[in-house]
Design a protein around this motif. Structure first.
Motif, PDB file in Angstrom:
ATOM      1  N   LYS A 103      45.194  51.400  40.121  1.00  0.00           N
ATOM      2  CA  LYS A 103      45.076  51.996  41.448  1.00  0.00           C
ATOM      3  C   LYS A 103      43.689  52.614  41.604  1.00  0.00           C
ATOM      4  O   LYS A 103      43.254  53.420  40.785  1.00  0.00           O
ATOM      5  CB  LYS A 103      46.153  53.056  41.656  1.00  0.00           C
ATOM      6  CG  LYS A 103      46.149  53.632  43.036  1.00  0.00           C
ATOM      7  CD  LYS A 103      47.254  54.629  43.261  1.00  0.00           C
ATOM      8  CE  LYS A 103      47.118  55.166  44.688  1.00  0.00           C
ATOM      9  NZ  LYS A 103      48.103  56.168  44.993  1.00  0.00           N
ATOM     10  N   ALA A 104      42.993  52.221  42.665  1.00  0.00           N
ATOM     11  CA  ALA A 104      41.634  52.700  42.908  1.00  0.00           C
ATOM     12  C   ALA A 104      41.620  54.212  43.114  1.00  0.00           C
ATOM     13  O   ALA A 104      42.486  54.766  43.792  1.00  0.00           O
ATOM     14  CB  ALA A 104      41.035  52.006  44.121  1.00  0.00           C
ATOM     15  N   GLY A 115      22.837  46.420  45.876  1.00  0.00           N
ATOM     16  CA  GLY A 115      22.582  44.990  45.851  1.00  0.00           C
ATOM     17  C   GLY A 115      23.592  44.209  45.031  1.00  0.00           C
ATOM     18  O   GLY A 115      23.599  42.987  45.057  1.00  0.00           O
ATOM     19  N   SER A 116      24.435  44.931  44.292  1.00  0.00           N
ATOM     20  CA  SER A 116      25.441  44.272  43.445  1.00  0.00           C
ATOM     21  C   SER A 116      26.864  44.626  43.860  1.00  0.00           C
ATOM     22  O   SER A 116      27.814  44.350  43.124  1.00  0.00           O
ATOM     23  CB  SER A 116      25.223  44.661  41.975  1.00  0.00           C
ATOM     24  OG  SER A 116      24.000  44.153  41.505  1.00  0.00           O
ATOM     25  N   GLU A 117      27.036  45.226  45.001  1.00  0.00           N
ATOM     26  CA  GLU A 117      28.351  45.713  45.446  1.00  0.00           C
ATOM     27  C   GLU A 117      29.439  44.651  45.375  1.00  0.00           C
ATOM     28  O   GLU A 117      30.577  44.949  45.006  1.00  0.00           O
ATOM     29  CB  GLU A 117      28.251  46.279  46.875  1.00  0.00           C
ATOM     30  CG  GLU A 117      27.410  47.523  46.994  1.00  0.00           C
ATOM     31  CD  GLU A 117      25.919  47.259  47.198  1.00  0.00           C
ATOM     32  OE1 GLU A 117      25.185  48.238  47.410  1.00  0.00           O
ATOM     33  OE2 GLU A 117      25.485  46.082  47.146  1.00  0.00           O
ATOM     34  N   ALA A 118      29.119  43.409  45.728  1.00  0.00           N
ATOM     35  CA  ALA A 118      30.124  42.339  45.755  1.00  0.00           C
ATOM     36  C   ALA A 118      30.664  42.017  44.364  1.00  0.00           C
ATOM     37  O   ALA A 118      31.724  41.389  44.248  1.00  0.00           O
ATOM     38  CB  ALA A 118      29.532  41.080  46.381  1.00  0.00           C
ATOM     39  N   HIS A 119      29.964  42.446  43.326  1.00  0.00           N
ATOM     40  CA  HIS A 119      30.344  42.093  41.957  1.00  0.00           C
ATOM     41  C   HIS A 119      31.075  43.206  41.216  1.00  0.00           C
ATOM     42  O   HIS A 119      31.295  43.101  40.008  1.00  0.00           O
ATOM     43  CB  HIS A 119      29.095  41.668  41.183  1.00  0.00           C
ATOM     44  CG  HIS A 119      28.304  40.622  41.896  1.00  0.00           C
ATOM     45  ND1 HIS A 119      28.813  39.365  42.182  1.00  0.00           N
ATOM     46  CD2 HIS A 119      27.065  40.641  42.414  1.00  0.00           C
ATOM     47  CE1 HIS A 119      27.901  38.671  42.835  1.00  0.00           C
ATOM     48  NE2 HIS A 119      26.834  39.417  42.988  1.00  0.00           N
ATOM     49  N   TYR A 120      31.437  44.249  41.934  1.00  0.00           N
ATOM     50  CA  TYR A 120      32.208  45.354  41.358  1.00  0.00           C
ATOM     51  C   TYR A 120      33.525  45.428  42.108  1.00  0.00           C
ATOM     52  O   TYR A 120      33.539  45.655  43.322  1.00  0.00           O
ATOM     53  CB  TYR A 120      31.420  46.665  41.461  1.00  0.00           C
ATOM     54  CG  TYR A 120      30.276  46.719  40.469  1.00  0.00           C
ATOM     55  CD1 TYR A 120      30.413  47.403  39.273  1.00  0.00           C
ATOM     56  CD2 TYR A 120      29.083  46.053  40.723  1.00  0.00           C
ATOM     57  CE1 TYR A 120      29.386  47.429  38.344  1.00  0.00           C
ATOM     58  CE2 TYR A 120      28.047  46.068  39.798  1.00  0.00           C
ATOM     59  CZ  TYR A 120      28.201  46.761  38.620  1.00  0.00           C
ATOM     60  OH  TYR A 120      27.184  46.783  37.695  1.00  0.00           O
ATOM     61  N   THR A 121      34.632  45.185  41.397  1.00  0.00           N
ATOM     62  CA  THR A 121      35.927  45.022  42.068  1.00  0.00           C
ATOM     63  C   THR A 121      37.016  45.962  41.577  1.00  0.00           C
ATOM     64  O   THR A 121      38.081  46.014  42.179  1.00  0.00           O
ATOM     65  CB  THR A 121      36.423  43.572  41.905  1.00  0.00           C
ATOM     66  OG1 THR A 121      36.706  43.323  40.515  1.00  0.00           O
ATOM     67  CG2 THR A 121      35.399  42.566  42.417  1.00  0.00           C
ATOM     68  N   VAL A 122      36.782  46.679  40.473  1.00  0.00           N
ATOM     69  CA  VAL A 122      37.813  47.588  39.956  1.00  0.00           C
ATOM     70  C   VAL A 122      37.293  49.022  40.036  1.00  0.00           C
ATOM     71  O   VAL A 122      36.146  49.299  39.684  1.00  0.00           O
ATOM     72  CB  VAL A 122      38.264  47.214  38.519  1.00  0.00           C
ATOM     73  CG1 VAL A 122      38.896  45.832  38.520  1.00  0.00           C
ATOM     74  CG2 VAL A 122      37.142  47.287  37.505  1.00  0.00           C
ATOM     75  N   PHE A 123      38.164  49.923  40.507  1.00  0.00           N
ATOM     76  CA  PHE A 123      37.714  51.284  40.792  1.00  0.00           C
ATOM     77  C   PHE A 123      38.695  52.364  40.358  1.00  0.00           C
ATOM     78  O   PHE A 123      38.688  53.462  40.914  1.00  0.00           O
ATOM     79  CB  PHE A 123      37.394  51.421  42.284  1.00  0.00           C
ATOM     80  CG  PHE A 123      36.274  50.514  42.712  1.00  0.00           C
ATOM     81  CD1 PHE A 123      34.960  50.839  42.440  1.00  0.00           C
ATOM     82  CD2 PHE A 123      36.540  49.315  43.361  1.00  0.00           C
ATOM     83  CE1 PHE A 123      33.917  49.994  42.814  1.00  0.00           C
ATOM     84  CE2 PHE A 123      35.508  48.466  43.738  1.00  0.00           C
ATOM     85  CZ  PHE A 123      34.189  48.814  43.462  1.00  0.00           C
ATOM     86  N   HIS A 124      39.530  52.074  39.374  1.00  0.00           N
ATOM     87  CA  HIS A 124      40.383  53.128  38.811  1.00  0.00           C
ATOM     88  C   HIS A 124      39.514  53.891  37.808  1.00  0.00           C
ATOM     89  O   HIS A 124      39.128  53.350  36.776  1.00  0.00           O
ATOM     90  CB  HIS A 124      41.626  52.550  38.127  1.00  0.00           C
ATOM     91  CG  HIS A 124      42.471  53.612  37.502  1.00  0.00           C
ATOM     92  ND1 HIS A 124      43.290  54.410  38.255  1.00  0.00           N
ATOM     93  CD2 HIS A 124      42.578  54.031  36.219  1.00  0.00           C
ATOM     94  CE1 HIS A 124      43.894  55.272  37.447  1.00  0.00           C
ATOM     95  NE2 HIS A 124      43.463  55.064  36.216  1.00  0.00           N
ATOM     96  N   GLU A 125      39.177  55.132  38.139  1.00  0.00           N
ATOM     97  CA  GLU A 125      38.207  55.899  37.355  1.00  0.00           C
ATOM     98  C   GLU A 125      38.859  56.681  36.218  1.00  0.00           C
ATOM     99  O   GLU A 125      39.868  57.359  36.413  1.00  0.00           O
ATOM    100  CB  GLU A 125      37.471  56.869  38.276  1.00  0.00           C
ATOM    101  CG  GLU A 125      36.390  57.672  37.587  1.00  0.00           C
ATOM    102  CD  GLU A 125      35.653  58.550  38.567  1.00  0.00           C
ATOM    103  OE1 GLU A 125      34.662  58.062  39.161  1.00  0.00           O
ATOM    104  OE2 GLU A 125      36.084  59.710  38.767  1.00  0.00           O
TER     105      GLU A 125
END
Length: 178
Positions: A103-104, A115-125
């Motif tokens: 869960k994000a 510039g790399s936003e599209a390549h980061y997809t997981v955000f559970h910190e």
């Protein structure tokens, strides 16, 4: 990367480790891996690695991240009959923000590299401070970033096959050449 950049990053890594009370032999200092992932943005997306041991049974490394330096999103895939690398991160100095599948987190502390936003997809910190640890299971997408003061993380894992890591960003070359 140019040889001068690699040597400067090695010196900086050795200095950061010494400040944290972690001493390296001359051979270890000479073998600090400086990974810019072929992106040419070492300070933004990069990682410095000291591998103490890597056998078919286990692996031990130090991961050094300069302030806000990010190791890009990736996973450790199955290899043959093995499920892939399982790794435990143990924070030694600074703070490291680890992001894994799940869960994000509504407002993350990390900063996705511009510039790399599209390549980061997981955000559970998972925020790790000195003495804290977290185990990443095989096949789980993850990325991590140091806080404002940088970070040192000891990694304990099963066999490491970095050249087989699967990155979300297709521009990445894990074992980039000079």
């Amino acid at each position: 990367m140019k040889n001068e950049q690699i040597l400067a990053a090695r010196r900086r890594t050795v200095k950061e480790l010494a400040a944290a009370g972690i001493q390296l032999t001359d051979a270890e200092q000479a073998n600090v891996e400086v990974a810019d992932f072929g992106l040419g943005e070492l300070e933004l997306q990069g990682l410095e690695i000291i591998t103490y041991v890597n056998t078919d049974r286990y692996c031990a490394k130090e991961l050094v991240l300069f302030p806000r330096q990010t190791c890009p999103e990736h996973l450790h895939p199955p290899v043959g009959d093995e499920p892939g690398k399982m790794e435990t991160f143990h924070c030694r100095a600074g703070i490291v923000y680890l992001y894994v599948q799940g869960k994000a987190t509504p407002a993350i502390a990390g900063q996705v590299p511009s510039g790399s936003e599209a390549h980061y997809t997981v955000f559970h910190e998972v925020a790790l401070r000195p003495g804290e640890q977290y185990t990443i299971m095989p096949g789980i997408k993850h990325w991590f970033q140091a806080g404002d003061a940088g970070a040192i993380v000891s990694e304990f894992s099963s066999l490491s096959r970095d050249e087989l890591d699967v990155f979300t960003d297709p521009r990445i070359a894990r074992m980039a050449n000079l």
